[in-house]
Design a protein around this motif. Structure first.
Motif, PDB file in Angstrom:
ATOM      1  N   ASP A  58      -3.428   7.866 -11.341  1.00 26.07           N
ATOM      2  CA  ASP A  58      -3.559   6.917 -10.241  1.00 26.07           C
ATOM      3  C   ASP A  58      -4.118   7.647  -9.038  1.00 26.07           C
ATOM      4  OD1 ASP A  58      -0.521   5.080 -10.908  1.00 26.07           O
ATOM      5  OD2 ASP A  58      -2.598   4.644 -11.400  1.00 26.07           O
ATOM      6  N   PHE A  59      -5.374   7.362  -8.694  1.00 26.26           N
ATOM      7  CA  PHE A  59      -5.974   8.093  -7.578  1.00 26.26           C
ATOM      8  C   PHE A  59      -5.389   7.715  -6.230  1.00 26.26           C
ATOM      9  CE2 PHE A  59      -9.722  10.584  -8.948  1.00 26.26           C
ATOM     10  CZ  PHE A  59      -9.574  10.417 -10.299  1.00 26.26           C
TER      11      PHE A  59
ATOM     12  N   GLU B  51       2.449   1.755  -3.344  1.00 33.00           N
ATOM     13  CA  GLU B  51       1.468   2.255  -4.296  1.00 33.00           C
ATOM     14  C   GLU B  51       1.291   3.749  -4.139  1.00 33.00           C
ATOM     15  OE1 GLU B  51      -2.716   0.358  -5.658  1.00 33.00           O
ATOM     16  OE2 GLU B  51      -2.464   0.847  -3.556  1.00 33.00           O
TER      17      GLU B  51
ATOM     18  N   ALA C  21       3.389  12.782  -7.135  1.00 33.06           N
ATOM     19  CA  ALA C  21       2.360  13.327  -8.021  1.00 33.06           C
ATOM     20  C   ALA C  21       3.000  14.196  -9.097  1.00 33.06           C
ATOM     21  CB  ALA C  21       1.348  14.127  -7.212  1.00 33.06           C
TER      22      ALA C  21
ATOM     23  N   HIS D  95       0.828  -1.198   0.000  1.00 31.48           N
ATOM     24  CA  HIS D  95       0.000   0.000   0.000  1.00 31.48           C
ATOM     25  C   HIS D  95       0.864   1.249   0.000  1.00 31.48           C
ATOM     26  CE1 HIS D  95      -3.615   2.267   0.576  1.00 31.48           C
ATOM     27  NE2 HIS D  95      -3.158   2.810   1.670  1.00 31.48           N
TER      28      HIS D  95
ATOM     29  N   ILE E 253      -2.212   7.834  -5.413  1.00 29.69           N
ATOM     30  CA  ILE E 253      -0.942   8.487  -5.091  1.00 29.69           C
ATOM     31  C   ILE E 253      -1.154   9.493  -3.977  1.00 29.69           C
ATOM     32  CG2 ILE E 253       0.777  10.083  -5.984  1.00 29.69           C
ATOM     33  CD1 ILE E 253       0.729   8.761  -8.546  1.00 29.69           C
ATOM     34  N   THR E 254      -0.340   9.395  -2.907  1.00 25.41           N
ATOM     35  CA  THR E 254      -0.527  10.290  -1.775  1.00 25.41           C
ATOM     36  C   THR E 254       0.639  11.258  -1.603  1.00 25.41           C
ATOM     37  OG1 THR E 254       0.487   8.623  -0.382  1.00 25.41           O
ATOM     38  CG2 THR E 254      -1.898   8.652  -0.464  1.00 25.41           C
ATOM     39  N   ASP E 255       1.735  10.996  -2.253  1.00 28.75           N
ATOM     40  CA  ASP E 255       2.943  11.789  -2.029  1.00 28.75           C
ATOM     41  C   ASP E 255       3.018  12.909  -3.066  1.00 28.75           C
ATOM     42  OD1 ASP E 255       6.423  11.155  -2.550  1.00 28.75           O
ATOM     43  OD2 ASP E 255       5.432  12.457  -1.075  1.00 28.75           O
ATOM     44  N   PRO E 256       3.106  14.185  -2.651  1.00 28.42           N
ATOM     45  CA  PRO E 256       3.105  15.281  -3.633  1.00 28.42           C
ATOM     46  C   PRO E 256       4.266  15.197  -4.625  1.00 28.42           C
ATOM     47  CG  PRO E 256       2.795  16.127  -1.425  1.00 28.42           C
ATOM     48  CD  PRO E 256       3.133  14.697  -1.268  1.00 28.42           C
TER      49      PRO E 256
END
Lengths: 192, 695
Positions: B286-287, B124, B295, B121, B289-292
């Motif tokens: 990719d929805f 990802e 991104a 996770h 992605i949490t890391d700026p």
């Protein structure tokens, strides 16, 4: 608080109802509750189920902060009467349900259509597609495609997906083209 | 194309199709008037709307695209309807609901058991779904090998160990050598006798000889005919063979199931679904992605990909406009380069063949117990590992040569990548095939009566299955060592060098890209070896499980600390499809050597469970002969030509029918599409006419 603590804050029948009405499992709902109540100021955390979180707070979630469609997501899922895009806990659950692993592709494509429909007119026309591509390539002047490239790209997209050749993509056409897209299910997914 | 702009918007907005689209999405923003009240003025449209609402309401509440409050209302109305249904239907609905709830509980619990859920996770979130699919693939292989190990262990190794130690009142019937020349049964596996130095153990561990040779790791240990547990007779040779077939079949079915899952697709369409623009735009982000930072990289790679594809399209147009002369020149060049590629491949194959023969003939087995000169021992180890070294070298140099050569062939960039990949896959899998072929040519080397009494070269290979098992074991160990060594001695120093040294040449190398295809081919190579080797060395899947377990963590660390993301975005679906197809090819390739060993080459008479049979396959006809006569006739009938030929003909007929059906469907789809375009034009035309008539 700990996971055990938050379990007692959602009444059992409400939890069961949420499980029935969304695609989320019990653990996912409890985790969502925990994350949602962390966005609220301390005094409001007791009745998180009925509180509304302003848009600026929602956008601070790591899952949304790096997302170019963050404003559209808040707008589509918000049921605020005052149109200020604030989200209640149930809106938040709705959002997670659509983005979860077990959601049907039908519902995902429906909401994807609404998210990509920037002018809210029920179809994806050229302006919507242009804004969509700009969201994908990033904000900032040097990251946009040139107008010739944009024209070529939109032409290709319409050629592939516009079945009745009216220059716009309606919901049925969108769902049809997305059902044939192998990456859609794995990319349109948010898991807390 | 006719101009659409003339049609006034308000007419369009009154069309039933537009109304239904608005209604479906406008559940929250608009308080629409209840249509039942205005039935009189609208008539037919209202009835159509009601019908549609009825259809929508049939779906369970959570599958409807409405907000939570509306879902509650929908569910309540559905429940009210259920009350009116007959008893039977009511019971059916409530029981299916409780079943679904129970299933979701079980699924919730099972999700805790998923291996590495948190690691994957987080990968990802930081790197996107393309790289995550590689790690999911690793996890899948760990599980597959673990299950294979459990299979082989419980059906083959466990009975043998139980009977050897006499637990559970089990007795053994050893294989009595009947009808065999005594000379074939001489086999002295020299387990270490007497005092030996510690490094002998290490050497044995690395080369699979010495103390390892007599353990349950290799085929030679299982020389038991049957195990009697109380009154039941457990036929070990049959179990050995059937367990082999079982793990092959299990691997095959699992891979097919996995590839079908992620690939629900209409293959009738001509266009390549992975390369379509709609796929890249609508499913591009990719929805998860949490890391700026990630991104930003994703934005850049998406921009790069879209621009490259658009340029490639223009290139295709240019290619289509080539003159005859240019085409001839390019075709000649391509043929020439393909000849070079074939020459390179043949060079690799020939060197592997020579080296294997050399290594087999010159590995001095007897010198182990001799305590003189460490240099000879080290050289011996090197000679034993020579085939592995040459294969690894070929696997490393081959792709470099191919990616250099393909620059001259003037293909489009996407096709270049595909072709290079194909060539690399072929190189890796064919290397294993050549190694096995050279081993077999040694074993069945029957010139000058070397195999007269036993059917195989008994002097050099008294127990040839253990020897093959040993080669596979060495390949696997060496592969593992190389992966660790590359991570430790190449990737990390490279990162340190690039970060701290500012020479032009060093900066030109740059950071290492996490090349998914190279990594995947590495793993598939290892897995093919495991599949082939498990028949000869039943505990090999356990080694593979541990190997892939460690590799997961090594690759994760290498990814996080030393790699930069690839310029071209990797899409999860096309990578998944590619991995599974190549894995399937590897599995099918593994069938061939196993088939040849089991059915053609006589089993060794000096060791192993099949020493009483001509070939390993003979266990099965022998067992079938013990069945009742009716069943026997049926089974033999199924294996005969009288059954196989009509079966094949029927299969062909079914296939042709299905192909014809698909073609007919495709024609209908084309006609309907044309019809839709015409209808849309008619609609616009009529609206314009009405507007003109109104004025």
């Amino acid at each position: 608080g700990a996971m055990g603590g938050s379990a007692s804050l959602i009444p059992r029948d409400l939890l069961g109802e949420y499980q029935e009405l969304t695609f989320l499992s019990k653990q996912e709902i409890l985790l969502a509750y925990k994350r949602f109540s962390e966005l609220l100021p301390k005094e409001e955390r007791e009745n998180a189920c009925s509180a509304r979180v302003p848009k600026s707070q929602i956008l601070m979630l790591p899952e949304l902060r790096a997302n170019p469609f963050q404003h559209r997501i808040c707008h589509v899922f918000s049921t605020s009467e005052t149109q200020d895009d604030s989200m209640s806990f149930e809106d938040f659950l709705d959002m997670l349900s659509v983005f979860s692993d077990s959601a049907t592709s039908d519902i995902k494509s429906h909401y994807a259509f609404r998210i990509f429909d920037f002018d809210n007119d029920g179809t994806l026309d050229r302006k919507d597609l242009e804004q969509l591509v700009n969201c994908l390539t990033g904000q900032g002047e040097e990251s946009r495609l040139s107008s010739a490239e944009m024209e070529q790209l939109i032409q290709n997209i319409l050629e592939e997906s516009d079945i009745d050749k009216d220059g716009t993509i309606n919901l049925a056409e969108f769902q049809h083209v997305v059902s044939r897209s192998p990456d859609f299910a794995s990319s349109f997914k948010i898991v807390l | 194309q006719e101009p659409h702009g003339a049609a006034p918007v308000d007419f369009l907005q009154e069309l039933p199709s537009y109304q239904s689209a608005r209604r479906r999405r406008g559940g929250t923003q608009e308080r629409r008037p209840s249509l039942l009240g205005t039935a009189g003025s609208r008539g037919a449209p209202a009835r159509a709307l009601q019908q549609e609402r009825g259809e929508l309401a049939d779906r369970p509440a959570r599958e409807q695209p409405i907000c939570m409050a509306e879902k509650r209302r929908a569910r309540d109305s559905q429940q009210a309807e259920t009350e009116r249904l007959s008893r039977w239907k009511k019971w059916k609905r409530t029981s299916s609901k409780s079943l679904k709830r129970a299933l979701s509980e079980v699924q919730g619990l099972a999700s805790y058991l998923v291996l590495w859920r948190h690691d994957i996770h987080s990968i990802e979130g930081k790197f996107g779904t393309g790289i995550q699919s590689y790690f999911s693939f690793l996890r899948f292989l760990v599980l597959l090998n673990f299950i294979n190990f459990i299979l082989m262990f419980s059906f083959v190794t466990l009975p043998t160990i139980i009977s050897n130690y006499g637990t559970f009142n089990s007795t053994i019937a050893y294989i009595s050598s009947k009808n065999i020349d005594d000379i074939c049964t001489i086999y002295e596996p020299s387990g270490n006798k007497g005092l030996v130095y510690f490094y002998t153990y290490l050497q044995d561990l690395l080369s699979g000889t010495g103390f390892l040779e007599v353990t349950s790791l290799f085929y030679g240990y299982y020389s038991i005919d049957a195990v009697w547990i109380s009154i039941m007779r457990y036929n070990l040779p049959l179990a050995y063979l059937l367990a082999t077939f079982a793990y092959l079949a299990l691997s095959f079915l699992w891979i097919v199931k996995r590839s079908v899952e992620g690939f629900k697709h209409n293959l009738v369409h001509d266009a390549d679904p992975f390369q379509s623009y709609c796929n890249k735009v609508f499913a591009g982000w990719d929805f998860c992605i949490t890391d700026p930072h990630a991104a930003r990289l994703k934005h850049r790679s998406l921009q790069y990909e879209l621009q490259t594809d658009l340029q490639e399209e223009k290139l295709k147009q240019k290619i289509a406009e080539r003159s005859m002369n240019e085409k001839l020149r390019i075709y000649f060049l391509r043929i020439f380069i393909n000849i070079i590629v074939i020459a390179v491949l043949s060079g690799c194959f020939y060197s592997i063949f020579r080296v294997t023969v050399f290594s087999q003939e010159n590995s001095i087995v007897s010198i182990r117990n001799d305590t003189r000169r460490d240099l000879i021992k080290a050289v011996n180890l090197l000679v034993q590992y020579l085939p592995s070294i040459v294969i690894t070298l070929a696997n490393f140099l081959g792709p470099l040569i191919f990616s250099f050569l393909i620059g001259f062939e003037d293909y489009t960039p996407a096709f270049e990548i595909k072709l290079t990949l194909l060539r690399c896959v072929f190189l890796r899998l064919a290397n294993i095939a050549v190694l096995l072929f050279s081993l077999w040519s040694q074993i069945s080397d029957c010139g000058s009566d070397k195999c007269k009494p036993c059917g195989y070269n008994y002097k050099l290979y008294p127990c040839w299955e253990s020897d093959v098992g040993r080669e596979m074991y060495k390949l696997m160990i060496f592969d593992f060592i190389v992966i660790l060594a590359v991570a430790l001695f190449v990737d990390f120093p490279r990162k340190l060098l690039v970060n701290h040294c500012s020479w032009k040449l060093v900066q030109l190398f740059g950071h290492k890209e996490f090349g998914i295809s190279d990594n995947v081919l590495e793993i598939i190579y290892g897995q093919t070896i495991c599949w082939i080797g498990t028949f000869f060395s039943p505990l090999l899947p356990a080694i593979a499980t541990i190997k892939y377990f460690i590799i997961f963590y090594v690759k994760k660390i290498v990814l996080i600390h030393t790699s930069k993301p690839a310029a071209r975005p990797i899409r999860a679906s096309s990578s998944n499809f590619f991995f599974l197809v190549v894995l399937l090819i590897g599995l099918l390739l593994a069938f061939i050597p196993l088939g040849v060993s089991i059915a053609r080459i006589p089993s060794s008479k000096a060791c192993g469970p099949f020493s009483n049979f001509n070939t390993s396959w003979e266990v099965i006809p022998d067992t079938v002969l013990e069945f009742p006569t009716g069943l026997q006739h049926m089974l033999f009938g199924m294996a005969s030509e009288a059954f196989a030929v009509p079966f094949f003909v029927i299969l062909c007929i079914i296939m042709f029918y299905v192909i014809a059906l698909a073609r007919a469907h495709k024609r209908v789809v084309e006609q309907l599409r044309e019809q839709l375009v015409l209808e849309s034009r008619d609609k616009m035309f009529l609206i314009r006419k009405i507007t003109e008539a109104q004025r």
